[in-house]
Design a protein around this motif. Sequence first.
Motif, PDB file in Angstrom:
ATOM      1  N   VAL A 231       0.843  -1.195   0.000  1.00 23.48           N
ATOM      2  CA  VAL A 231       0.000   0.000   0.000  1.00 23.48           C
ATOM      3  C   VAL A 231       0.880   1.248   0.000  1.00 23.48           C
ATOM      4  O   VAL A 231       1.802   1.371   0.809  1.00 23.48           O
ATOM      5  N   GLN A 232       0.583   2.162  -0.919  1.00 24.53           N
ATOM      6  CA  GLN A 232       1.333   3.405  -0.988  1.00 24.53           C
ATOM      7  C   GLN A 232       0.798   4.388   0.057  1.00 24.53           C
ATOM      8  O   GLN A 232      -0.403   4.672   0.108  1.00 24.53           O
ATOM      9  N   GLU A 233       1.667   4.867   0.883  1.00 18.73           N
ATOM     10  CA  GLU A 233       1.270   5.789   1.947  1.00 18.73           C
ATOM     11  C   GLU A 233       0.935   7.149   1.336  1.00 18.73           C
ATOM     12  O   GLU A 233       1.696   7.691   0.522  1.00 18.73           O
ATOM     13  N   VAL A 234      -0.202   7.703   1.720  1.00 18.98           N
ATOM     14  CA  VAL A 234      -0.671   8.974   1.170  1.00 18.98           C
ATOM     15  C   VAL A 234      -0.959   9.929   2.316  1.00 18.98           C
ATOM     16  O   VAL A 234      -1.646   9.568   3.285  1.00 18.98           O
ATOM     17  N   ALA A 235      -0.448  11.117   2.218  1.00 17.10           N
ATOM     18  CA  ALA A 235      -0.684  12.127   3.257  1.00 17.10           C
ATOM     19  C   ALA A 235      -2.096  12.686   3.122  1.00 17.10           C
ATOM     20  O   ALA A 235      -2.633  12.812   2.019  1.00 17.10           O
ATOM     21  N   VAL A 236      -2.693  12.993   4.258  1.00 13.71           N
ATOM     22  CA  VAL A 236      -4.031  13.588   4.260  1.00 13.71           C
ATOM     23  C   VAL A 236      -3.936  15.022   3.754  1.00 13.71           C
ATOM     24  O   VAL A 236      -3.066  15.795   4.176  1.00 13.71           O
ATOM     25  N   GLU A 237      -4.830  15.368   2.835  1.00 10.04           N
ATOM     26  CA  GLU A 237      -4.899  16.747   2.348  1.00 10.04           C
ATOM     27  C   GLU A 237      -6.051  17.436   3.067  1.00 10.04           C
ATOM     28  O   GLU A 237      -7.147  16.884   3.167  1.00 10.04           O
ATOM     29  N   TRP A 238      -5.793  18.627   3.548  1.00  6.32           N
ATOM     30  CA  TRP A 238      -6.761  19.295   4.404  1.00  6.32           C
ATOM     31  C   TRP A 238      -7.375  20.519   3.728  1.00  6.32           C
ATOM     32  O   TRP A 238      -6.669  21.311   3.123  1.00  6.32           O
ATOM     33  N   LEU A 239      -8.686  20.610   3.886  1.00  6.88           N
ATOM     34  CA  LEU A 239      -9.363  21.864   3.561  1.00  6.88           C
ATOM     35  C   LEU A 239      -9.163  22.836   4.724  1.00  6.88           C
ATOM     36  O   LEU A 239      -8.814  23.989   4.540  1.00  6.88           O
ATOM     37  N   TRP A 240      -9.393  22.318   5.944  1.00  8.75           N
ATOM     38  CA  TRP A 240      -9.191  23.102   7.171  1.00  8.75           C
ATOM     39  C   TRP A 240      -8.763  22.124   8.254  1.00  8.75           C
ATOM     40  O   TRP A 240      -9.575  21.359   8.754  1.00  8.75           O
ATOM     41  N   GLU A 241      -7.493  22.086   8.542  1.00  5.06           N
ATOM     42  CA  GLU A 241      -6.957  21.114   9.502  1.00  5.06           C
ATOM     43  C   GLU A 241      -7.249  21.544  10.937  1.00  5.06           C
ATOM     44  O   GLU A 241      -7.064  22.707  11.275  1.00  5.06           O
ATOM     45  N   PRO A 242      -7.704  20.598  11.796  1.00  6.65           N
ATOM     46  CA  PRO A 242      -8.027  19.187  11.549  1.00  6.65           C
ATOM     47  C   PRO A 242      -9.509  18.944  11.350  1.00  6.65           C
ATOM     48  O   PRO A 242      -9.968  17.812  11.465  1.00  6.65           O
ATOM     49  N   TYR A 243     -10.242  20.015  11.056  1.00 10.71           N
ATOM     50  CA  TYR A 243     -11.705  19.923  11.073  1.00 10.71           C
ATOM     51  C   TYR A 243     -12.283  19.311   9.794  1.00 10.71           C
ATOM     52  O   TYR A 243     -13.240  18.525   9.862  1.00 10.71           O
ATOM     53  N   LEU A 244     -11.727  19.677   8.626  1.00 12.29           N
ATOM     54  CA  LEU A 244     -12.328  19.277   7.357  1.00 12.29           C
ATOM     55  C   LEU A 244     -11.272  18.706   6.410  1.00 12.29           C
ATOM     56  O   LEU A 244     -10.490  19.466   5.822  1.00 12.29           O
ATOM     57  N   PRO A 245     -11.226  17.375   6.235  1.00  8.63           N
ATOM     58  CA  PRO A 245     -10.272  16.779   5.290  1.00  8.63           C
ATOM     59  C   PRO A 245     -10.866  16.702   3.883  1.00  8.63           C
ATOM     60  O   PRO A 245     -12.068  16.499   3.710  1.00  8.63           O
ATOM     61  N   PHE A 246     -10.005  16.892   2.877  1.00  9.69           N
ATOM     62  CA  PHE A 246     -10.413  16.611   1.504  1.00  9.69           C
ATOM     63  C   PHE A 246     -10.549  15.101   1.320  1.00  9.69           C
ATOM     64  O   PHE A 246      -9.853  14.299   1.963  1.00  9.69           O
ATOM     65  N   GLY A 247     -11.434  14.683   0.413  1.00  5.45           N
ATOM     66  CA  GLY A 247     -11.567  13.275   0.069  1.00  5.45           C
ATOM     67  C   GLY A 247     -12.229  12.417   1.127  1.00  5.45           C
ATOM     68  O   GLY A 247     -12.164  11.190   1.058  1.00  5.45           O
ATOM     69  N   LYS A 248     -12.875  13.043   2.117  1.00  2.00           N
ATOM     70  CA  LYS A 248     -13.506  12.299   3.213  1.00  2.00           C
ATOM     71  C   LYS A 248     -14.885  12.892   3.504  1.00  2.00           C
ATOM     72  O   LYS A 248     -15.244  13.962   3.014  1.00  2.00           O
ATOM     73  N   LEU A 249     -15.637  12.161   4.349  1.00  2.00           N
ATOM     74  CA  LEU A 249     -16.941  12.628   4.798  1.00  2.00           C
ATOM     75  C   LEU A 249     -16.813  13.307   6.158  1.00  2.00           C
ATOM     76  O   LEU A 249     -16.101  12.825   7.037  1.00  2.00           O
ATOM     77  N   THR A 250     -17.519  14.412   6.311  1.00  2.00           N
ATOM     78  CA  THR A 250     -17.598  15.125   7.589  1.00  2.00           C
ATOM     79  C   THR A 250     -19.066  15.372   7.898  1.00  2.00           C
ATOM     80  O   THR A 250     -19.846  15.690   6.992  1.00  2.00           O
ATOM     81  N   ILE A 251     -19.443  15.221   9.152  1.00  2.00           N
ATOM     82  CA  ILE A 251     -20.805  15.550   9.576  1.00  2.00           C
ATOM     83  C   ILE A 251     -20.743  16.778  10.470  1.00  2.00           C
ATOM     84  O   ILE A 251     -19.916  16.852  11.392  1.00  2.00           O
ATOM     85  N   LEU A 252     -21.634  17.718  10.196  1.00  2.00           N
ATOM     86  CA  LEU A 252     -21.811  18.910  11.039  1.00  2.00           C
ATOM     87  C   LEU A 252     -23.234  18.865  11.574  1.00  2.00           C
ATOM     88  O   LEU A 252     -24.188  18.920  10.798  1.00  2.00           O
ATOM     89  N   GLN A 253     -23.374  18.758  12.901  1.00  2.00           N
ATOM     90  CA  GLN A 253     -24.700  18.575  13.487  1.00  2.00           C
ATOM     91  C   GLN A 253     -25.005  19.672  14.500  1.00  2.00           C
ATOM     92  O   GLN A 253     -24.105  20.232  15.130  1.00  2.00           O
ATOM     93  N   GLY A 254     -26.271  19.913  14.651  1.00  2.00           N
ATOM     94  CA  GLY A 254     -26.720  20.897  15.616  1.00  2.00           C
ATOM     95  C   GLY A 254     -28.216  21.081  15.521  1.00  2.00           C
ATOM     96  O   GLY A 254     -28.865  20.589  14.589  1.00  2.00           O
ATOM     97  N   ASN A 255     -28.790  21.784  16.492  1.00  2.00           N
ATOM     98  CA  ASN A 255     -30.217  22.047  16.475  1.00  2.00           C
ATOM     99  C   ASN A 255     -30.544  23.137  15.463  1.00  2.00           C
ATOM    100  O   ASN A 255     -29.685  23.959  15.119  1.00  2.00           O
TER     101      ASN A 255
END
Length: 626
Positions: A317-341
């Motif tokens: 497996v080729q190691e790949v660094a995480v690319e960030w939109l806003w570190e560490p809150y929002l990574p590129f290429g991944k799912l993020t959930i933002l929840q609230g009332n």
Amino acid sequence: MYYSQEQIDRANQTNMEDFLRSQGETLIRSGKEYRWKCHDSLTVRGNKWFRHSQSKGGYPVDFVMEFYGKSFPEAVQMLTGEAGAGKLDACPAPSPDFRLPLHNPTNTKVIKYLTEERKLDRGIVDTFIAAGDIYEDTRHNVVFVGRDSGTQGVPGIPRYAHCRGTADKFRQDVIGSDKACNFSYQGESDQLFVFEAPIDLLSFICLYPKDWTKRSYLSLGGIAGKALTHFLSEHPDIRRIFLCLDNDNAGNEGCSRLSSELPEELTILRLLPVWKDWNEVLQHQEEIPNRKFIAETITLKEPAAEPPVPMIRMSEVQEVAVEWLWEPYLPFGKLTILQGNPGEGKTYFAMQLAAACTNRRPLPNMEPLEPFNVIYQTAEDGLGDTVKPRLLEAGADLDRVMVIDDGDKPLTLSDKRIERAIRENHARLLIIDPVQAFLGADVDMNRANEVRPIFRRLGEIAQETGCAIILIGHLNKAAGSQSTYRGLGSIDITAVVRSLLFIGKVKNDPTTRVLIQEKSSLAPPGKSLAFSLGDGNGFQWIGEYDMTADELLAGVEHTETKAEQAEKLILDLLADGKQMLSADIDKAAAQRGISARTVRTAKQSLGNKLVSERSGTQWLLSLKTE
């Protein structure tokens, strides 16, 4: 068929003398009773019978089941001549021509024939006799009984019988026998041993008695495959079949034909006896060197080998660094959930994020990024009266903020248009607001098996395109629950994302909202950040804020930390142009339970507001003047 209680009672009122005479049986007068000639220990009187040799008796239905081999409904029908009220789920009744031969009072001649002439083990013979599958008829033949599979815990109904002479070579299937239900034994393993005749079956068990009850055995009554096909249809768990037919041309031909007729997924083996058949092997076992009873084991058929399960070696497996939109809150290429009332700032934050991505307006501690396209998909706010004004207020580049037009066909998370829109527009951020509105009408968000494949595919799209996908969701009303369980729907929705964020109001400060990262799978969680909203100044970042997600969602009022208390104390002590030795500030803090280390941290935080002057060996502190 099944019968009413009235019909059953009527069957049990049948006069036994009349019934037996109608069946052609001979009765002998014995006082007030009649003795059955072929069972001289059995007497009948009225609607009752009694077998003196076994101290056993009963009513007509029991009698017909015991001596004529009928099932309960068949016995009632035979006695009353009436049809039942409906069908049972069991197999259909045997042929009306089929009837088990009458039982001899004893099995003496059968036992002698099988154990002395055929050399079968007495214990194995007794086992089959006790089950009713072997018995001696009134002509002293040995009767081998075949049954259907029955139900759990209930023996099958006799549907086949084969008679073999104990004093001559007489052999015959009973009239009306169903050869599909031949003589057999049903074990629990996935192995079935198949023979031409019942005696060969029993001989093989005697040769290999260890754990024999775990396996299944079947006699074909020849070399035809009807019984084998039927047995496999009722026992789909059988995976390995051992064809143990005779070592002659007929047996060899039968094995080849049966093998070609059997399903491809089965393993078929031919066990060739060293003598012509297995009973001959049993009778000559002492003459066989090393007890090698099987001359050859031939593999006739094997299932096609399944391809191996694809595996990935981590070394490849080729190691790949995480690319960030806003570190560490929002990574590129991944799912993020933002929840609230509802109404607590999720959409306002999403607008600020869109501005940061499209017009170089970075969020706190966010690395500057080249502007890119954003897809903002909403189901709750109007595009013209809510979304666009808020984007303008946030300073977003409206040409880079797009919405998938789903006016003709509502968009769902499984819709192929999502991946196409990301690729065609080179979008690097997709916001779904709220996620519950895009699951689809047929998806129950509380069922893990329904939501898991949807979110797994959405995660694959994020990874393949490098797009950050943010799913905005509302909270449920389970007050007091742990924060990760407050999202609507299955916990699998929360489990599949790499970052979980919450936004909520501070209880004692309704204009302050806090963004808290509860889950971070790719980096240490980020610090909680506060922003103000609703005080007339629009959206403004406040800075770091000491509060957990559970505290925020539980509505706990914010309590000052020791560091905050230390900063406030320093500002109060130096207010109105006062000067104070650093050591005296430390003493004042200690009296309030604040450690010297915390005070040093507070002084460093207030570094741009403090002036330090040497006074002898000590330092004198004061506040900077404007």
